[in-house]
Design a protein around this motif. Structure first.
Motif, mmCIF file in Angstrom:
data_model
loop_
_atom_site.group_PDB
_atom_site.id
_atom_site.type_symbol
_atom_site.label_atom_id
_atom_site.label_comp_id
_atom_site.label_asym_id
_atom_site.label_seq_id
_atom_site.Cartn_x
_atom_site.Cartn_y
_atom_site.Cartn_z
ATOM 1 N N LEU A 78 12.541 33.142 36.351
ATOM 2 C CA LEU A 78 13.757 32.881 37.117
ATOM 3 C C LEU A 78 14.908 33.757 36.544
ATOM 4 N N THR A 79 15.036 34.119 35.702
ATOM 5 C CA THR A 79 16.207 35.039 35.107
ATOM 6 C C THR A 79 15.647 36.488 35.561
ATOM 7 N N ALA A 80 14.562 36.986 35.960
ATOM 8 C CA ALA A 80 14.208 38.247 36.513
ATOM 9 C C ALA A 80 14.660 38.015 38.035
ATOM 10 N N ALA A 81 14.295 36.953 38.578
ATOM 11 C CA ALA A 81 14.389 36.750 40.018
ATOM 12 C C ALA A 81 15.840 36.586 40.269
ATOM 13 N N ALA A 82 16.660 36.212 39.681
ATOM 14 C CA ALA A 82 18.214 35.884 39.814
ATOM 15 C C ALA A 82 18.880 37.293 39.705
ATOM 16 N N ALA A 83 18.310 38.277 39.006
ATOM 17 C CA ALA A 83 18.757 39.677 38.831
ATOM 18 C C ALA A 83 18.544 40.353 40.138
ATOM 19 N N THR A 84 17.352 39.996 40.766
ATOM 20 C CA THR A 84 16.793 40.773 41.773
ATOM 21 C C THR A 84 17.593 40.095 42.985
ATOM 22 N N VAL A 85 17.918 39.025 42.970
ATOM 23 C CA VAL A 85 18.683 38.218 44.237
ATOM 24 C C VAL A 85 19.914 39.079 44.099
ATOM 25 N N ALA A 86 20.850 39.153 43.083
ATOM 26 C CA ALA A 86 22.162 39.470 42.778
ATOM 27 C C ALA A 86 22.024 40.757 43.249
ATOM 28 N N ARG A 87 21.162 41.799 42.835
ATOM 29 C CA ARG A 87 21.030 43.154 43.190
ATOM 30 C C ARG A 87 20.946 43.457 44.651
ATOM 31 N N ASN A 88 20.261 42.623 45.275
ATOM 32 C CA ASN A 88 20.236 42.666 46.982
ATOM 33 C C ASN A 88 21.412 41.869 47.603
ATOM 34 N N GLY A 89 22.203 41.432 46.666
ATOM 35 C CA GLY A 89 23.542 40.593 47.448
ATOM 36 C C GLY A 89 23.286 39.456 48.500
ATOM 37 N N LEU A 90 22.216 38.586 47.806
ATOM 38 C CA LEU A 90 21.602 37.541 48.531
ATOM 39 C C LEU A 90 21.742 36.256 47.861
ATOM 40 N N ASN A 91 22.861 36.348 46.824
ATOM 41 C CA ASN A 91 23.158 35.151 46.126
ATOM 42 C C ASN A 91 23.673 33.943 46.999
ATOM 43 N N GLU A 92 24.269 34.249 48.305
ATOM 44 C CA GLU A 92 24.650 33.260 49.099
ATOM 45 C C GLU A 92 23.459 32.456 50.024
ATOM 46 N N SER A 93 22.446 33.371 49.957
ATOM 47 C CA SER A 93 21.123 32.800 50.894
ATOM 48 C C SER A 93 20.155 32.155 49.890
ATOM 49 N N ILE A 94 20.198 32.382 48.573
ATOM 50 C CA ILE A 94 18.834 32.083 47.782
ATOM 51 C C ILE A 94 19.457 31.266 46.451
ATOM 52 N N GLU A 95 18.993 30.138 46.387
ATOM 53 C CA GLU A 95 19.336 29.414 45.086
ATOM 54 C C GLU A 95 18.108 29.097 44.278
ATOM 55 N N LEU A 96 18.168 29.542 42.964
ATOM 56 C CA LEU A 96 17.083 29.196 42.265
ATOM 57 C C LEU A 96 17.171 28.299 41.198
ATOM 58 N N ARG A 97 15.990 27.182 40.989
ATOM 59 C CA ARG A 97 15.981 26.152 40.454
ATOM 60 C C ARG A 97 14.909 26.091 39.408
ATOM 61 N N GLN A 98 15.167 25.660 38.095
ATOM 62 C CA GLN A 98 13.914 25.505 37.148
ATOM 63 C C GLN A 98 13.629 23.882 37.461
ATOM 64 N N VAL A 99 12.253 23.824 37.455
ATOM 65 C CA VAL A 99 11.752 22.476 37.684
ATOM 66 C C VAL A 99 10.853 21.833 36.782
ATOM 67 N N ASP A 100 10.604 20.622 36.512
ATOM 68 C CA ASP A 100 9.494 19.867 35.623
ATOM 69 C C ASP A 100 8.458 19.520 36.426
ATOM 70 N N PRO A 101 7.347 20.450 36.286
ATOM 71 C CA PRO A 101 6.287 19.904 37.137
ATOM 72 C C PRO A 101 5.614 18.636 37.025
ATOM 73 N N ALA A 102 6.087 17.791 35.946
ATOM 74 C CA ALA A 102 5.558 16.619 35.578
ATOM 75 C C ALA A 102 6.082 15.556 36.460
ATOM 76 N N ALA A 103 7.291 15.912 37.136
ATOM 77 C CA ALA A 103 8.250 15.197 38.296
ATOM 78 C C ALA A 103 7.559 15.545 39.593
ATOM 79 N N GLY A 104 6.621 16.526 39.705
ATOM 80 C CA GLY A 104 6.340 16.837 40.992
ATOM 81 C C GLY A 104 6.733 18.251 41.379
ATOM 82 N N VAL A 105 5.595 19.066 41.655
ATOM 83 C CA VAL A 105 6.161 20.583 41.842
ATOM 84 C C VAL A 105 6.993 20.696 43.124
ATOM 85 N N LEU A 106 6.863 19.955 43.873
ATOM 86 C CA LEU A 106 7.999 20.461 45.092
ATOM 87 C C LEU A 106 8.777 19.297 45.178
ATOM 88 N N ALA A 107 8.698 18.055 44.948
ATOM 89 C CA ALA A 107 9.769 16.806 44.929
ATOM 90 C C ALA A 107 10.826 17.021 43.598
#
Length: 279
Positions: A78-107
């Motif tokens: 996610l840290t690497a992804a955030a740097a790539t998103v920022a470098r491409n000027g897409l912070n307003e279009s893409i939000e990154l979230r860390q999740v707990d798979p035990a609570a559901g990979v999508l939910a």
């Protein structure tokens, strides 16, 4: 370094298929590929976004009005992804979230304020064990760490976890989709989605060189072909279905020949260089 570097053309094919799902069967069947009306605004989620955040970045480049949530369990990715998103000027279009798979990979990635999501994308970890991963030719070609490429039960088990979440979320997401590497995984996912009560199912194949991947999509909302003129008096005539098959075959030929709609250049922060859109 040491994180997965995905091949772009195959991912782009998957994204174009999602475009077709959002545009609707009738639109895709009756128009040339470049004339299909794709929604200018949409909200999607990429489950297991990875370090390169490839699906959200491709989608946001192709469609500036699209918004993405990218979820992952790995803070390094996610840290690497955030740097790539920022470098491409897409912070307003893409939000990154860390999740707990035990609570559901999508939910676990969704919040009440997100509202309805138009689509979910996922290219699950392919292998069930480390031994399978290290013995595979495309592991050696693409690199990547075990967390990105291995999960208990492999892609089939991961896809079933998304199906399980979809059974709870129901129409909260319009289209649930996965790109899978094994035909057996496709059949298993289709069966699980039907058992969960999905009302609409779509499947396809993505051809890229000698590689074949399988796409599966399901929804708890009905998506019938609309009756839009006097020429079509039912929801699914033989003429319409035949037109769909012909148009889909033509689109796959275009994609295989490199005639896919390509996004502008994308800059990957983790590699420090610009990747031309035609690569």
């Amino acid at each position: 370094e040491g994180l997965l570097v995905p091949p772009l053309p195959q991912r782009l094919n998957y994204l174009h298929w999602v475009e077709d799902l959002l545009a609707g069967d009738f639109e895709v069947a009756m128009k040339a590929p470049r004339e299909v009306r794709i929604p200018a605004e949409a909200k999607g989620i990429d489950v297991g976004v990875g370090a390169n955040c490839i699906f959200p970045i491709l989608g946001a480049r192709l469609h500036p009005g699209w918004r993405f949530i990218g979820s992952d369990i790995d803070p390094v990715a996610l840290t690497a992804a955030a740097a790539t998103v920022a470098r491409n000027g897409l912070n307003e279009s893409i939000e990154l979230r860390q999740v707990d798979p035990a609570a559901g990979v999508l939910a676990s990635a969704l919040r009440p304020e997100d509202g309805q999501i138009d689509f979910c994308m996922c290219n699950p970890p392919f292998f069930a064990t480390d031994a399978q991963c290290h013995a595979a030719a495309h592991y050696r070609a693409c690199a990547g760490n075990a967390g990105e490429m291995v999960c208990p039960g492999g892609e089939e088990a991961f896809a079933r976890r998304i199906v399980n979440d979809s059974a709870v979320l129901q129409g909260r997401v319009r289209w649930y989709t996965c790109m899978l590497g094994h035909k057996a995984s496709l059949k298993s996912c289709v069966a699980a989605a039907r058992a969960a009560g999905a009302k609409s199912m779509r499947t396809t194949r993505f051809f890229q060189g000698r590689n074949v991947r399988y796409g599966v999509a399901w929804s708890f909302l009905p998506f019938d072909i609309p009756q839009v003129s006097k020429r079509f008096t039912t929801n699914a005539t033989g003429e319409v279905l035949l037109a769909m098959l012909r148009t889909r075959a033509s689109q796959l030929e275009h994609l295989g020949a490199g005639d896919a709609h390509l996004p502008p250049a994308i800059t990957f922060a983790v590699h420090g260089g610009a990747l031309p859109s035609g690569s």
